[in-house]
Design a protein around this motif. Structure first.
Motif, PDB file in Angstrom:
ATOM      1  N   PRO A 215       5.631 -19.790  -7.152  1.00 42.00           N
ATOM      2  CA  PRO A 215       6.813 -19.037  -6.720  1.00 42.00           C
ATOM      3  C   PRO A 215       8.104 -19.743  -7.109  1.00 42.00           C
ATOM      4  CG  PRO A 215       5.640 -19.965  -4.835  1.00 42.00           C
ATOM      5  CD  PRO A 215       4.857 -20.323  -6.054  1.00 42.00           C
ATOM      6  N   ASN A 216       9.137 -18.937  -7.371  1.00 39.82           N
ATOM      7  CA  ASN A 216      10.458 -19.457  -7.701  1.00 39.82           C
ATOM      8  C   ASN A 216      11.430 -19.059  -6.606  1.00 39.82           C
ATOM      9  OD1 ASN A 216      10.204 -20.627 -10.458  1.00 39.82           O
ATOM     10  ND2 ASN A 216       9.383 -18.591 -10.836  1.00 39.82           N
ATOM     11  N   PRO A 217      12.274 -19.999  -6.168  1.00 34.00           N
ATOM     12  CA  PRO A 217      13.222 -19.663  -5.104  1.00 34.00           C
ATOM     13  C   PRO A 217      14.300 -18.706  -5.611  1.00 34.00           C
ATOM     14  CG  PRO A 217      13.607 -21.895  -5.909  1.00 34.00           C
ATOM     15  CD  PRO A 217      12.395 -21.379  -6.623  1.00 34.00           C
ATOM     16  N   TYR A 218      14.556 -17.679  -4.811  1.00 37.36           N
ATOM     17  CA  TYR A 218      15.671 -16.784  -5.068  1.00 37.36           C
ATOM     18  C   TYR A 218      15.990 -16.092  -3.755  1.00 37.36           C
ATOM     19  CZ  TYR A 218      19.003 -13.810  -7.254  1.00 37.36           C
ATOM     20  OH  TYR A 218      20.187 -13.215  -7.583  1.00 37.36           O
ATOM     21  N   TYR A 219      17.178 -16.275  -3.260  1.00 45.61           N
ATOM     22  CA  TYR A 219      17.493 -15.786  -1.931  1.00 45.61           C
ATOM     23  C   TYR A 219      18.606 -14.747  -1.901  1.00 45.61           C
ATOM     24  CZ  TYR A 219      21.398 -18.951  -2.433  1.00 45.61           C
ATOM     25  OH  TYR A 219      22.518 -19.571  -2.901  1.00 45.61           O
ATOM     26  N   ARG A 220      19.138 -14.358  -3.046  1.00 48.33           N
ATOM     27  CA  ARG A 220      20.284 -13.456  -3.041  1.00 48.33           C
ATOM     28  C   ARG A 220      19.912 -12.011  -3.236  1.00 48.33           C
ATOM     29  NH1 ARG A 220      25.724 -15.284  -5.262  1.00 48.33           N
ATOM     30  NH2 ARG A 220      26.251 -13.906  -3.571  1.00 48.33           N
ATOM     31  N   ALA A 221      18.633 -11.693  -3.123  1.00 47.64           N
ATOM     32  CA  ALA A 221      18.187 -10.309  -3.290  1.00 47.64           C
ATOM     33  C   ALA A 221      17.530  -9.827  -1.999  1.00 47.64           C
ATOM     34  CB  ALA A 221      17.198 -10.216  -4.444  1.00 47.64           C
ATOM     35  N   PHE A 222      17.282  -8.535  -1.964  1.00 48.67           N
ATOM     36  CA  PHE A 222      16.675  -7.905  -0.799  1.00 48.67           C
ATOM     37  C   PHE A 222      15.520  -7.029  -1.257  1.00 48.67           C
ATOM     38  CE2 PHE A 222      21.063  -8.796   0.079  1.00 48.67           C
ATOM     39  CZ  PHE A 222      21.030  -9.380   1.330  1.00 48.67           C
ATOM     40  N   ASN A 223      14.441  -7.067  -0.494  1.00 50.34           N
ATOM     41  CA  ASN A 223      13.345  -6.139  -0.758  1.00 50.34           C
ATOM     42  C   ASN A 223      13.813  -4.724  -0.476  1.00 50.34           C
ATOM     43  OD1 ASN A 223      10.868  -7.309  -1.687  1.00 50.34           O
ATOM     44  ND2 ASN A 223      10.740  -8.410   0.252  1.00 50.34           N
ATOM     45  N   VAL A 224      13.309  -3.813  -1.245  1.00 52.61           N
ATOM     46  CA  VAL A 224      13.646  -2.410  -1.061  1.00 52.61           C
ATOM     47  C   VAL A 224      12.336  -1.647  -0.866  1.00 52.61           C
ATOM     48  CG1 VAL A 224      13.712  -1.916  -3.535  1.00 52.61           C
ATOM     49  CG2 VAL A 224      14.981  -0.491  -1.983  1.00 52.61           C
ATOM     50  N   VAL A 225      12.312  -0.754   0.086  1.00 52.91           N
ATOM     51  CA  VAL A 225      11.161   0.115   0.402  1.00 52.91           C
ATOM     52  C   VAL A 225       9.877  -0.688   0.502  1.00 52.91           C
ATOM     53  CG1 VAL A 225      10.004   2.260  -0.126  1.00 52.91           C
ATOM     54  CG2 VAL A 225      12.335   1.952  -0.882  1.00 52.91           C
TER      55      VAL A 225
ATOM     56  N   ASN B  57       0.827  -1.194   0.000  1.00 57.67           N
ATOM     57  CA  ASN B  57       0.000   0.000   0.000  1.00 57.67           C
ATOM     58  C   ASN B  57       0.866   1.250   0.000  1.00 57.67           C
ATOM     59  OD1 ASN B  57       0.904  -0.611   2.510  1.00 57.67           O
ATOM     60  ND2 ASN B  57      -1.077  -0.561   3.513  1.00 57.67           N
ATOM     61  N   ASN B  58       0.237   2.376  -0.282  1.00 54.47           N
ATOM     62  CA  ASN B  58       0.883   3.679  -0.391  1.00 54.47           C
ATOM     63  C   ASN B  58       2.026   3.659  -1.410  1.00 54.47           C
ATOM     64  OD1 ASN B  58       1.575   6.310  -0.104  1.00 54.47           O
ATOM     65  ND2 ASN B  58       2.364   6.117   1.978  1.00 54.47           N
ATOM     66  N   LEU B  59       1.681   3.294  -2.618  1.00 54.05           N
ATOM     67  CA  LEU B  59       2.678   3.159  -3.682  1.00 54.05           C
ATOM     68  C   LEU B  59       3.430   4.459  -3.932  1.00 54.05           C
ATOM     69  CD1 LEU B  59       4.002   1.440  -5.893  1.00 54.05           C
ATOM     70  CD2 LEU B  59       2.169   2.174  -7.414  1.00 54.05           C
ATOM     71  N   ASN B  60       2.746   5.574  -3.991  1.00 56.85           N
ATOM     72  CA  ASN B  60       3.429   6.837  -4.279  1.00 56.85           C
ATOM     73  C   ASN B  60       4.458   7.179  -3.208  1.00 56.85           C
ATOM     74  OD1 ASN B  60       2.168   7.328  -6.740  1.00 56.85           O
ATOM     75  ND2 ASN B  60       0.415   8.289  -5.760  1.00 56.85           N
ATOM     76  N   GLY B  61       4.130   6.922  -1.948  1.00 56.72           N
ATOM     77  CA  GLY B  61       5.092   7.147  -0.875  1.00 56.72           C
ATOM     78  C   GLY B  61       6.303   6.243  -1.010  1.00 56.72           C
ATOM     79  N   ARG B  62       6.066   4.997  -1.369  1.00 54.72           N
ATOM     80  CA  ARG B  62       7.161   4.051  -1.568  1.00 54.72           C
ATOM     81  C   ARG B  62       8.041   4.461  -2.750  1.00 54.72           C
ATOM     82  NH1 ARG B  62       5.129  -0.964  -3.014  1.00 54.72           N
ATOM     83  NH2 ARG B  62       7.197  -1.819  -2.710  1.00 54.72           N
ATOM     84  N   LEU B  63       7.416   4.957  -3.815  1.00 50.82           N
ATOM     85  CA  LEU B  63       8.195   5.410  -4.978  1.00 50.82           C
ATOM     86  C   LEU B  63       9.031   6.633  -4.622  1.00 50.82           C
ATOM     87  CD1 LEU B  63       5.533   4.882  -7.786  1.00 50.82           C
ATOM     88  CD2 LEU B  63       7.645   3.572  -7.453  1.00 50.82           C
ATOM     89  N   ASP B  64       8.496   7.534  -3.811  1.00 49.21           N
ATOM     90  CA  ASP B  64       9.275   8.695  -3.351  1.00 49.21           C
ATOM     91  C   ASP B  64      10.484   8.239  -2.540  1.00 49.21           C
ATOM     92  OD1 ASP B  64       7.594  10.506  -4.588  1.00 49.21           O
ATOM     93  OD2 ASP B  64       6.419  10.920  -2.776  1.00 49.21           O
ATOM     94  N   LYS B  65      10.282   7.243  -1.669  1.00 37.81           N
ATOM     95  CA  LYS B  65      11.397   6.699  -0.887  1.00 37.81           C
ATOM     96  C   LYS B  65      12.421   6.031  -1.798  1.00 37.81           C
ATOM     97  CE  LYS B  65       8.944   5.941   3.436  1.00 37.81           C
ATOM     98  NZ  LYS B  65       8.397   4.943   4.360  1.00 37.81           N
TER      99      LYS B  65
END
Length: 186
Positions: free
Chosen positions: A176-186, A2-10
């Motif tokens: 879903p496909n396994p992938y563990y070498r990335a990180f969520n951002v904002v 939720n709050n996509l615009n706020g997340r995009l600003d971040k």
């Protein structure tokens, strides 16, 4: 999501952060970040990307790598683009997909990326077109293939789906496909 615009600003602020650019705080992992969003927000995200990519005031350089456009370029290079609709009509979608997968894999994408992009310090590889290129390319396979060639710069994936830190789920609907070498951002 939720709050996509706020997340995009971040996100706009984050891509300019020196720690982000240098991959600090990732415990020596590769600097791959994923920005997840609801697929219904594609137009909002696309508008944001069009603005940020052309923003001359940023303290970084965003290199957009649209995977779908790369796929089309590779098909043109192989001189198969015009034959794809006829092949699908005569042989079916499953056969077409098998043929495309045998002709175009991660290596062809990597070769095209290396031909088109020569990233420098303070560049960020921005992967877009993830949903558009499905099922011809899966982003988890692409990220694995990119690591040896683009490890010096951050990779930011604009992902229409969810990532829980272990699994990528495109459109929040597919297997879903396994992938563990990335990180969520904002």
């Amino acid at each position: 999501m939720n709050n996509l615009n706020g997340r995009l600003d971040k996100l706009r602020q984050l891509v300019q952060d020196r720690d982000f650019l240098e991959g600090k705080g990732l415990s020596n992992e590769v600097n791959i970040r994923i920005f997840c969003y609801d697929p219904q927000d594609e137009m909002t995200v696309t508008h944001f990307l069009n603005q940020i990519i052309t923003d001359q005031s940023l303290d970084c350089n965003l290199i957009e790598c649209n995977l779908y456009k790369l796929f089309i370029e590779i098909c043109k290079d192989l001189d198969i683009l015009d034959s794809i609709p006829d092949m699908e009509e005569s042989e079916g979608s499953e056969y077409l997909l098998e043929q495309l997968h045998s002709a175009i894999g991660e290596n062809e994408f990597i070769d095209k990326m290396r031909e088109k992009y020569q990233p420098k310090i303070d560049d960020i590889m921005l992967l877009t077109g993830v949903g558009d290129v499905f099922p011809f390319m899966r982003v988890h396979k692409m990220l694995e293939a990119m690591q040896p060639f683009f490890s010096e710069i951050p990779i930011l994936v604009m992902y229409p789906g969810v990532f829980d830190g272990n699994y990528l789920r495109l459109f929040d609907k597919l297997q879903p496909n396994p992938y563990y070498r990335a990180f969520n951002v904002v």
